[in-house]
Design an enzyme around this catalytic site. Structure first.
Site, PDB file in Angstrom:
ATOM      1  N   SER A 147      41.244  -0.046  29.233  1.00 30.08           N
ATOM      2  CA  SER A 147      42.269  -0.149  30.277  1.00 30.08           C
ATOM      3  C   SER A 147      43.350  -1.125  29.875  1.00 30.08           C
ATOM      4  O   SER A 147      44.453  -1.078  30.415  1.00 30.08           O
ATOM      5  CB  SER A 147      41.650  -0.689  31.563  1.00 30.08           C
ATOM      6  OG  SER A 147      40.534   0.032  31.931  1.00 30.08           O
ATOM      7  N   HIS A 183      43.886   6.830  27.256  1.00 34.98           N
ATOM      8  CA  HIS A 183      43.436   6.149  28.470  1.00 34.98           C
ATOM      9  C   HIS A 183      43.453   7.099  29.664  1.00 34.98           C
ATOM     10  O   HIS A 183      44.500   7.338  30.269  1.00 34.98           O
ATOM     11  CB  HIS A 183      44.353   4.925  28.710  1.00 34.98           C
ATOM     12  CG  HIS A 183      43.978   4.128  29.919  1.00 34.98           C
ATOM     13  ND1 HIS A 183      44.899   3.405  30.638  1.00 34.98           N
ATOM     14  CD2 HIS A 183      42.791   3.951  30.540  1.00 34.98           C
ATOM     15  CE1 HIS A 183      44.280   2.811  31.648  1.00 34.98           C
ATOM     16  NE2 HIS A 183      43.015   3.135  31.605  1.00 34.98           N
ATOM     17  N   GLU A 233      47.349   7.857  29.649  1.00 38.42           N
ATOM     18  CA  GLU A 233      48.250   7.027  28.832  1.00 38.42           C
ATOM     19  C   GLU A 233      47.824   7.184  27.368  1.00 38.42           C
ATOM     20  O   GLU A 233      46.650   6.961  27.043  1.00 38.42           O
ATOM     21  CB  GLU A 233      48.130   5.549  29.213  1.00 38.42           C
ATOM     22  CG  GLU A 233      48.931   5.155  30.428  1.00 38.42           C
ATOM     23  CD  GLU A 233      48.792   3.658  30.752  1.00 38.42           C
ATOM     24  OE1 GLU A 233      49.794   3.057  31.147  1.00 38.42           O
ATOM     25  OE2 GLU A 233      47.690   3.103  30.619  1.00 38.42           O
ATOM     26  N   ASN A 279      48.084  -0.477  34.057  1.00 38.52           N
ATOM     27  CA  ASN A 279      47.271  -1.640  34.395  1.00 38.52           C
ATOM     28  C   ASN A 279      48.056  -2.938  34.420  1.00 38.52           C
ATOM     29  O   ASN A 279      47.623  -3.912  35.021  1.00 38.52           O
ATOM     30  CB  ASN A 279      46.070  -1.742  33.457  1.00 38.52           C
ATOM     31  CG  ASN A 279      44.862  -1.118  34.118  1.00 38.52           C
ATOM     32  OD1 ASN A 279      44.476  -1.536  35.211  1.00 38.52           O
ATOM     33  ND2 ASN A 279      44.326  -0.091  33.515  1.00 38.52           N
TER      34      ASN A 279
HETATM   35  N1  LIG Z   1      36.246   2.446  35.710  1.00 31.73           N
HETATM   36  C1  LIG Z   1      37.526   2.791  35.678  1.00 31.73           C
HETATM   37  O1  LIG Z   1      38.145   3.086  36.720  1.00 31.73           O
HETATM   38  C2  LIG Z   1      38.257   2.872  34.359  1.00 31.73           C
HETATM   39  C3  LIG Z   1      39.454   3.581  34.311  1.00 31.73           C
HETATM   40  C4  LIG Z   1      40.113   3.721  33.077  1.00 31.73           C
HETATM   41  C5  LIG Z   1      39.583   3.104  31.943  1.00 31.73           C
HETATM   42  N2  LIG Z   1      38.427   2.396  32.029  1.00 31.73           N
HETATM   43  C6  LIG Z   1      37.901   1.801  30.786  1.00 31.73           C
HETATM   44  O2  LIG Z   1      36.902   2.677  30.271  1.00 31.73           O
HETATM   45  C7  LIG Z   1      35.876   1.900  29.602  1.00 31.73           C
HETATM   46  C8  LIG Z   1      34.536   2.188  30.247  1.00 31.73           C
HETATM   47  O3  LIG Z   1      34.600   1.853  31.623  1.00 31.73           O
HETATM   48  P1  LIG Z   1      33.512   2.389  32.662  1.00 31.73           P
HETATM   49  O4  LIG Z   1      34.049   2.132  34.008  1.00 31.73           O
HETATM   50  O5  LIG Z   1      33.071   3.757  32.291  1.00 31.73           O
HETATM   51  O6  LIG Z   1      32.311   1.346  32.368  1.00 31.73           O
HETATM   52  P2  LIG Z   1      30.785   1.495  32.720  1.00 31.73           P
HETATM   53  O7  LIG Z   1      30.243   0.121  32.791  1.00 31.73           O
HETATM   54  O8  LIG Z   1      30.579   2.444  33.860  1.00 31.73           O
HETATM   55  O9  LIG Z   1      30.196   2.245  31.406  1.00 31.73           O
HETATM   56  C9  LIG Z   1      30.168   1.684  30.131  1.00 31.73           C
HETATM   57  C10 LIG Z   1      28.979   2.316  29.398  1.00 31.73           C
HETATM   58  O10 LIG Z   1      29.015   1.975  28.019  1.00 31.73           O
HETATM   59  C11 LIG Z   1      27.688   1.716  27.588  1.00 31.73           C
HETATM   60  N3  LIG Z   1      27.775   0.898  26.381  1.00 31.73           N
HETATM   61  C12 LIG Z   1      28.096  -0.401  26.281  1.00 31.73           C
HETATM   62  N4  LIG Z   1      28.121  -0.770  24.976  1.00 31.73           N
HETATM   63  C13 LIG Z   1      27.821   0.339  24.253  1.00 31.73           C
HETATM   64  C14 LIG Z   1      27.715   0.615  22.863  1.00 31.73           C
HETATM   65  N5  LIG Z   1      27.918  -0.344  21.951  1.00 31.73           N
HETATM   66  N6  LIG Z   1      27.409   1.862  22.472  1.00 31.73           N
HETATM   67  C15 LIG Z   1      27.198   2.838  23.382  1.00 31.73           C
HETATM   68  N7  LIG Z   1      27.307   2.640  24.725  1.00 31.73           N
HETATM   69  C16 LIG Z   1      27.604   1.408  25.143  1.00 31.73           C
HETATM   70  C17 LIG Z   1      27.016   1.035  28.772  1.00 31.73           C
HETATM   71  O11 LIG Z   1      25.612   1.156  28.706  1.00 31.73           O
HETATM   72  C18 LIG Z   1      27.629   1.830  29.939  1.00 31.73           C
HETATM   73  O12 LIG Z   1      26.850   2.959  30.260  1.00 31.73           O
HETATM   74  C19 LIG Z   1      36.312   0.445  29.697  1.00 31.73           C
HETATM   75  O13 LIG Z   1      37.021   0.120  28.541  1.00 31.73           O
HETATM   76  C20 LIG Z   1      37.214   0.445  30.930  1.00 31.73           C
HETATM   77  O14 LIG Z   1      38.144  -0.602  30.919  1.00 31.73           O
HETATM   78  C21 LIG Z   1      37.738   2.276  33.196  1.00 31.73           C
END
Ligand SMILES: NC(=O)c1ccc[n+]([C@@H]2O[C@H](COP(=O)([O-])OP(=O)(O)OC[C@H]3O[C@@H](n4cnc5c(N)ncnc54)[C@H](O)[C@@H]3O)[C@@H](O)[C@H]2O)c1
Length: 287
Positions: free
Chosen positions: A122, A143, A155, A193
């Protein structure tokens, strides 16, 4: 340019975003490899996906066959090494720079030199992720927004060394899947963001200063035309994920005061009030 350059994409991390991105790709017809470090998380994510697909079938938006095909195309990977053949890897793990850098360095060793490495971060620097590889010109941000299957905006973030033709090709590919790609240069929080930091943090500050209640802030902003108020949206995003974005934009701008997070955001993370995913955040959620 055609989308034929990718036949086997991979997604890393099966959390909120990773599984949503996998669903987008599988719906577009791609077999998607999904690597998640925690197998129970992946199991749960697949079960939730199946539930969502069943609901779409019930509403007549998807046929039974399509739902089955989408589920079948999402293929959990048992060993990290199985990702070696993938031409495009989209990383969606925890929003921590060191964790992502270490993953990008491992992927760089594993996949072909021609493969593309993308991050769904993000707010973290694409340039710094690219710097952990020997292929910075083939690293970019893709993104997606939450929920990825429903939100058209993506994005596409150009790091300092990302090849422009690659950015164009990824945009064309996303557009072919019905998404609306927007090109953005790398910078703290990219576009959405960065602007959204004030939306979230200012709302937290207002409530902390007792100027309004959370419900009022949400109701008023929704009435003013925002799809979701800041508190309901933070619960959907994940309080931890949104806080990580706040911290990274603050640090990325060398501590510009206007981007300073509020300590109550951190307290919510500390007490595991992470939003919908833990059943409690700014609001409470059943089930
Ligand atoms: N939640 C949102 O609204 C949103 C929106 C856009 C972007 N993002 C971005 O997307 C990414 C993920 O966010 P999310 O909300 O899905 O997080 P989340 O916590 O729901 O999921 C992250 C997952 O990654 C896994 N993980 C962590 N380290 C790992 C590794 N080394 N190898 C494999 N798996 C691993 C964790 O076990 C978890 O299941 C982040 O960078 C976040 O900033 C989130």
């Amino acid at each position: 340019m055609s989308g034929e350059w990718v036949t086997r994409p991979a997604v890393i991390g099966a959390g909120t975003m990773g599984m949503g991105i996998a669903e987008v790709l599988a719906t577009a017809g791609y077999p998607v490899s999904v690597w998640e470090k925690s197998p129970p998380v992946l199991e749960r994510a697949r079960a939730q996906l199946e539930k969502r697909l069943v609901a779409r079938v019930a509403k007549g938006r998807l046929s039974n066959e399509e739902a089955r095909a989408i589920t079948k195309r999402i293929q959990p990977v048992q060993r990290f090494e199985e990702l070696a053949e993938c031409e495009l890897v989209i990383e969606a793990i925890v929003e921590q720079l060191e964790a992502k850098q270490s993953l990008f360095a491992q992927l760089d060793e594993l996949v072909a030199p021609t493969a593309i490495l993308a991050s769904n971060t993000s707010s973290l620097s694409i340039t710094s992720l690219a710097g952990s590889t020997k292929r910075p010109e083939r690293v970019l941000g893709i993104h997606f927004f939450n929920p990825a299957p429903l939100m058209p905006l993506v994005e596409v973030v150009r790091g300092a060394e990302t090849a422009q033709p690659l950015v164009e090709r990824v945009c064309a590919w996303l557009a072919g899947m019905g998404k609306e790609p927007v090109q953005v240069a790398d910078g703290p929080g990219f576009l959405v963001n960065r602007v959204a930091r004030s939306f979230h943090t200012e709302a937290v500050r207002m409530v902390a200063h007792k100027l309004a209640r959370k419900e009022q802030v949400d109701r008023i902003l929704e009435g003013a035309g925002f799809k979701m108020g800041p508190f309901a949206l933070q619960d959907l995003i994940g309080i931890d994920v949104n806080f990580a974005a706040s911290v990274s934009v603050y640090e990325g701008t060398f501590h510009e005061a206007r981007f300073r997070p509020h300590y109550q955001q951190r307290q919510m993370v500390e007490r595991k009030a992470l939003g919908r995913k833990t059943g409690k955040g700014h609001y409470r959620y059943e089930g």
